[in-house]
Design a protein around this motif. Structure first.
Motif, PDB file in Angstrom:
ATOM      1  N   ILE A   1      47.038  28.043  39.307  1.00 28.64           N
ATOM      2  CA  ILE A   1      46.253  27.128  38.486  1.00 28.64           C
ATOM      3  C   ILE A   1      46.236  27.620  37.039  1.00 28.64           C
ATOM      4  CG2 ILE A   1      43.908  26.283  38.049  1.00 28.64           C
ATOM      5  CD1 ILE A   1      43.465  26.290  41.075  1.00 28.64           C
ATOM      6  N   GLY A   2      46.169  28.937  36.876  1.00 30.92           N
ATOM      7  CA  GLY A   2      46.095  29.516  35.541  1.00 30.92           C
ATOM      8  C   GLY A   2      44.752  30.128  35.236  1.00 30.92           C
ATOM      9  N   ASN A   3      43.896  30.273  36.253  1.00 34.47           N
ATOM     10  CA  ASN A   3      42.552  30.819  36.048  1.00 34.47           C
ATOM     11  C   ASN A   3      42.611  32.340  36.119  1.00 34.47           C
ATOM     12  OD1 ASN A   3      39.838  31.145  35.738  1.00 34.47           O
ATOM     13  ND2 ASN A   3      39.254  29.820  37.421  1.00 34.47           N
ATOM     14  N   PHE A   4      43.142  32.966  35.070  1.00 36.82           N
ATOM     15  CA  PHE A   4      43.419  34.394  35.108  1.00 36.82           C
ATOM     16  C   PHE A   4      42.153  35.239  35.082  1.00 36.82           C
ATOM     17  CE2 PHE A   4      47.195  32.371  33.360  1.00 36.82           C
ATOM     18  CZ  PHE A   4      48.141  32.827  34.252  1.00 36.82           C
ATOM     19  N   ALA A   5      41.072  34.739  34.477  1.00 40.57           N
ATOM     20  CA  ALA A   5      39.824  35.495  34.468  1.00 40.57           C
ATOM     21  C   ALA A   5      39.277  35.662  35.887  1.00 40.57           C
ATOM     22  CB  ALA A   5      38.793  34.803  33.576  1.00 40.57           C
ATOM     23  N   THR A   6      39.360  34.584  36.684  1.00 40.27           N
ATOM     24  CA  THR A   6      38.906  34.660  38.071  1.00 40.27           C
ATOM     25  C   THR A   6      39.779  35.617  38.879  1.00 40.27           C
ATOM     26  OG1 THR A   6      38.047  32.405  38.014  1.00 40.27           O
ATOM     27  CG2 THR A   6      38.531  33.325  40.183  1.00 40.27           C
ATOM     28  N   VAL A   7      41.089  35.579  38.628  1.00 37.89           N
ATOM     29  CA  VAL A   7      42.002  36.468  39.349  1.00 37.89           C
ATOM     30  C   VAL A   7      41.694  37.924  39.024  1.00 37.89           C
ATOM     31  CG1 VAL A   7      44.403  37.093  39.749  1.00 37.89           C
ATOM     32  CG2 VAL A   7      43.797  34.718  39.353  1.00 37.89           C
ATOM     33  N   ALA A   8      41.405  38.213  37.764  1.00 34.00           N
ATOM     34  CA  ALA A   8      41.089  39.588  37.375  1.00 34.00           C
ATOM     35  C   ALA A   8      39.886  40.099  38.157  1.00 34.00           C
ATOM     36  CB  ALA A   8      40.822  39.664  35.878  1.00 34.00           C
ATOM     37  N   GLU A   9      38.893  39.228  38.375  1.00 33.15           N
ATOM     38  CA  GLU A   9      37.727  39.624  39.164  1.00 33.15           C
ATOM     39  C   GLU A   9      38.104  39.837  40.630  1.00 33.15           C
ATOM     40  OE1 GLU A   9      34.746  36.686  38.613  1.00 33.15           O
ATOM     41  OE2 GLU A   9      34.545  37.031  36.454  1.00 33.15           O
ATOM     42  N   LEU A  10      38.921  38.944  41.173  1.00 29.71           N
ATOM     43  CA  LEU A  10      39.332  39.072  42.570  1.00 29.71           C
ATOM     44  C   LEU A  10      40.103  40.367  42.815  1.00 29.71           C
ATOM     45  CD1 LEU A  10      40.468  35.414  43.339  1.00 29.71           C
ATOM     46  CD2 LEU A  10      38.635  36.647  44.493  1.00 29.71           C
ATOM     47  N   LEU A  11      40.935  40.748  41.844  1.00 30.31           N
ATOM     48  CA  LEU A  11      41.744  41.952  42.011  1.00 30.31           C
ATOM     49  C   LEU A  11      40.897  43.213  42.032  1.00 30.31           C
ATOM     50  CD1 LEU A  11      44.760  41.094  39.679  1.00 30.31           C
ATOM     51  CD2 LEU A  11      44.781  41.224  42.165  1.00 30.31           C
ATOM     52  N   GLN A  12      39.685  43.112  41.488  1.00 33.24           N
ATOM     53  CA  GLN A  12      38.792  44.262  41.500  1.00 33.24           C
ATOM     54  C   GLN A  12      37.835  44.247  42.703  1.00 33.24           C
ATOM     55  OE1 GLN A  12      39.065  46.910  39.479  1.00 33.24           O
ATOM     56  NE2 GLN A  12      40.867  45.806  38.738  1.00 33.24           N
ATOM     57  N   ALA A  13      37.904  43.185  43.501  1.00 32.13           N
ATOM     58  CA  ALA A  13      37.040  43.106  44.679  1.00 32.13           C
ATOM     59  C   ALA A  13      37.427  44.171  45.702  1.00 32.13           C
ATOM     60  CB  ALA A  13      37.142  41.709  45.311  1.00 32.13           C
ATOM     61  N   ALA A  14      36.470  44.551  46.518  1.00 32.80           N
ATOM     62  CA  ALA A  14      36.647  45.698  47.425  1.00 32.80           C
ATOM     63  C   ALA A  14      37.889  45.618  48.316  1.00 32.80           C
ATOM     64  CB  ALA A  14      35.396  45.877  48.268  1.00 32.80           C
ATOM     65  N   PRO A  15      38.151  44.485  49.013  1.00 35.27           N
ATOM     66  CA  PRO A  15      39.321  44.465  49.915  1.00 35.27           C
ATOM     67  C   PRO A  15      40.639  44.711  49.195  1.00 35.27           C
ATOM     68  CG  PRO A  15      37.855  42.614  50.369  1.00 35.27           C
ATOM     69  CD  PRO A  15      37.397  43.233  49.073  1.00 35.27           C
ATOM     70  N   LEU A  16      40.823  44.046  48.041  1.00 38.06           N
ATOM     71  CA  LEU A  16      42.098  44.178  47.339  1.00 38.06           C
ATOM     72  C   LEU A  16      42.203  45.503  46.603  1.00 38.06           C
ATOM     73  CD1 LEU A  16      42.763  40.589  45.969  1.00 38.06           C
ATOM     74  CD2 LEU A  16      43.333  41.608  48.154  1.00 38.06           C
ATOM     75  N   ARG A  17      41.096  45.967  46.019  1.00 37.37           N
ATOM     76  CA  ARG A  17      41.132  47.245  45.323  1.00 37.37           C
ATOM     77  C   ARG A  17      41.440  48.376  46.306  1.00 37.37           C
ATOM     78  NH1 ARG A  17      36.407  47.148  43.430  1.00 37.37           N
ATOM     79  NH2 ARG A  17      35.412  48.603  44.861  1.00 37.37           N
ATOM     80  N   GLY A  18      40.826  48.296  47.512  1.00 37.08           N
ATOM     81  CA  GLY A  18      41.076  49.331  48.514  1.00 37.08           C
ATOM     82  C   GLY A  18      42.513  49.326  48.992  1.00 37.08           C
ATOM     83  N   ALA A  19      43.075  48.135  49.221  1.00 38.19           N
ATOM     84  CA  ALA A  19      44.466  48.036  49.678  1.00 38.19           C
ATOM     85  C   ALA A  19      45.424  48.602  48.643  1.00 38.19           C
ATOM     86  CB  ALA A  19      44.828  46.582  49.973  1.00 38.19           C
ATOM     87  N   ARG A  20      45.134  48.354  47.368  1.00 37.19           N
ATOM     88  CA  ARG A  20      46.067  48.768  46.331  1.00 37.19           C
ATOM     89  C   ARG A  20      45.959  50.265  46.028  1.00 37.19           C
ATOM     90  NH1 ARG A  20      45.606  45.429  41.033  1.00 37.19           N
ATOM     91  NH2 ARG A  20      43.488  46.183  41.298  1.00 37.19           N
TER      92      ARG A  20
END
Length: 416
Positions: free
Chosen positions: A73-92
């Motif tokens: 969609i292009g909602n990069f601000a929302t994606v930046a928040e999602l990437l810092q969420a616990a499940p994704l941050r832990g996986a990375r």
């Protein structure tokens, strides 16, 4: 639109379990490829409601698919928040679990970082993602990574190695992935002024007939627009853009914003200010909900004066989020204020030559690429080449930011 995929996705009215992950992912990405984001978000909500929150793998898949929708969609601000969420941050950070999840995270991260102007970090994320990417993984993160890699290609004479590496890796994916990459690369070649390569590129590949997906059609038509714009055919480009926007279901929301901004610039060059106001109003309305400011920086020379002389009512803006976004743009493009992304550097990485300073001063007067070329007795492609060198020296990624940095350094004091 592919009726088979659409019917299949619409029929998935069921309770999901872990065994349903594969069809869920296939349906999600099919809907994204068809630009049917509302259906994708609805499907994501249903799957989320029937998936145990305590399941780490399911939580990672849910967060990852939501991030993919928002990136498209292009909602990069929302994606930046999602990437810092616990499940994704832990996986990375631990790199545990399934490799396609971790590599997809790095690819998405690269796209977001590039759009936020953090180019060195974006490059690192691309290489990390490629190192962990499995053969025939998820197509959408790979395309996001390729889009980021192309955006990082600034020097026409030096193509980043990551581009060829991603192209090689894409050969293990379904054929639609290399085909989408084909059109994306053609657009970038046109942007860089490499028109001879564009001509060879189009006729030397994709000679076999095939059925195009919605995403491929969009990339192909955007590529045609980029080529027309690079050949200094403003009226033909405007006609092509208008036709493309009349069938906007093909495009991502970020593409629609970009297309409307390009229309605005071309209409201004053609002397049609009223049409330009309407186009920029459409661009703002589309970008406000996404907080998508980067495209406006790329067109700042053309739109800055138009925005400062137009009221919200004239631009067709009425919602509070649109008014707030207009204020954000004003602070971003106003030469007396610092760029809110903080990308203005104190000193240039390398001193600018007299010709480069002269180019910036003429740019500040609102000249187009063609007019700059005529003033300096240069080809349009050479003008673009000079700009890429200026961007590199100033540590910026677009013309608006380059002018802001130049003003802060006092390089434009002899402009007028």
């Amino acid at each position: 639109m592919d009726p088979a995929v659409d019917a299949w996705a619409a029929s998935l009215d069921l309770t999901f379990t872990k065994d349903d992950v594969a069809p869920f992912l296939a349906a999600m990405f099919g809907l994204c490829a068809l630009r049917q984001y509302r259906k994708a978000l609805k499907l994501h909500t249903r799957f989320s409601a029937s998936t145990p929150a305590a399941d780490d793998l399911s939580a990672q898949i849910l967060s990852l698919t939501k991030a993919l929708i928002e990136v498209d969609i292009g909602n990069f601000a929302t994606v930046a928040e999602l990437l810092q969420a616990a499940p994704l941050r832990g996986a990375r950070t631990t790199r545990r679990g399934i490799s396609w999840i971790v590599s997809s995270l790095y690819f998405i991260d690269a796209r977001v970082l590039e759009r936020l102007g953090r180019e060195s970090e974006a490059s690192d994320a691309l290489w990390l993602g490629l190192r962990m990417a499995p053969a025939n993984g998820l197509a959408e993160p790979l395309l996001a990574a390729y889009e980021a890699a192309l955006a990082l290609w600034r020097d026409p004479q030096r193509k980043p190695a990551i581009i060829e590496q991603l192209e090689t890796h894409a050969k293990t994916y379904p054929s639609r992935v290399p085909r989408c990459m084909h059109w994306m690369k053609r657009s970038r070649l046109a942007d860089l002024g490499l028109l001879e390569e564009v001509r060879e590129f189009r006729h030397g590949t994709l000679t076999e007939p095939y059925s195009k997906t919605t995403a491929e059609l969009a990339f192909e038509r955007l590529s045609d627009v980029a080529v027309l714009a690079a050949t200094d055919a403003p009226r033909a480009t405007l006609r092509r853009l208008t036709a493309l926007l009349s069938n906007a279901s093909l495009l991502r929301r970020q593409d629609i914003v970009e297309a409307n901004l390009m229309c605005c610039q071309l209409q201004l060059e053609d002397g049609d200010r009223d049409a330009a106001v309407r186009s920029i109003g459409k661009a703002i309305r589309g970008a406000a909900a996404l907080n998508l400011v980067r495209p406006f920086c790329d067109h700042s020379v053309a739109i800055d004066q138009l925005l400062s002389s137009s009221s919200p009512a004239q631009l067709g803006l009425s919602r509070s989020c649109e008014i707030d976004f207009l204020k954000t743009l004003d602070s971003l493009l106003n030469p007396q204020r610092q760029n809110p992304d903080g990308i203005i550097s104190a000193v240039p990485i390398e001193p600018l030559t007299p010709r480069e300073i002269e180019l910036l001063r003429l740019l500040d007067q609102g000249l187009t690429n063609k007019e700059l070329g005529e003033a300096l007795n240069l080809k349009t492609s050479t003008v673009k080449w000079h700009f890429y060198k200026v961007f590199s020296k100033l540590g910026v990624s677009n013309r608006g930011s380059a002018l802001a940095v130049a003003r802060s350094l006092g390089l434009l004091t002899a402009t007028r």
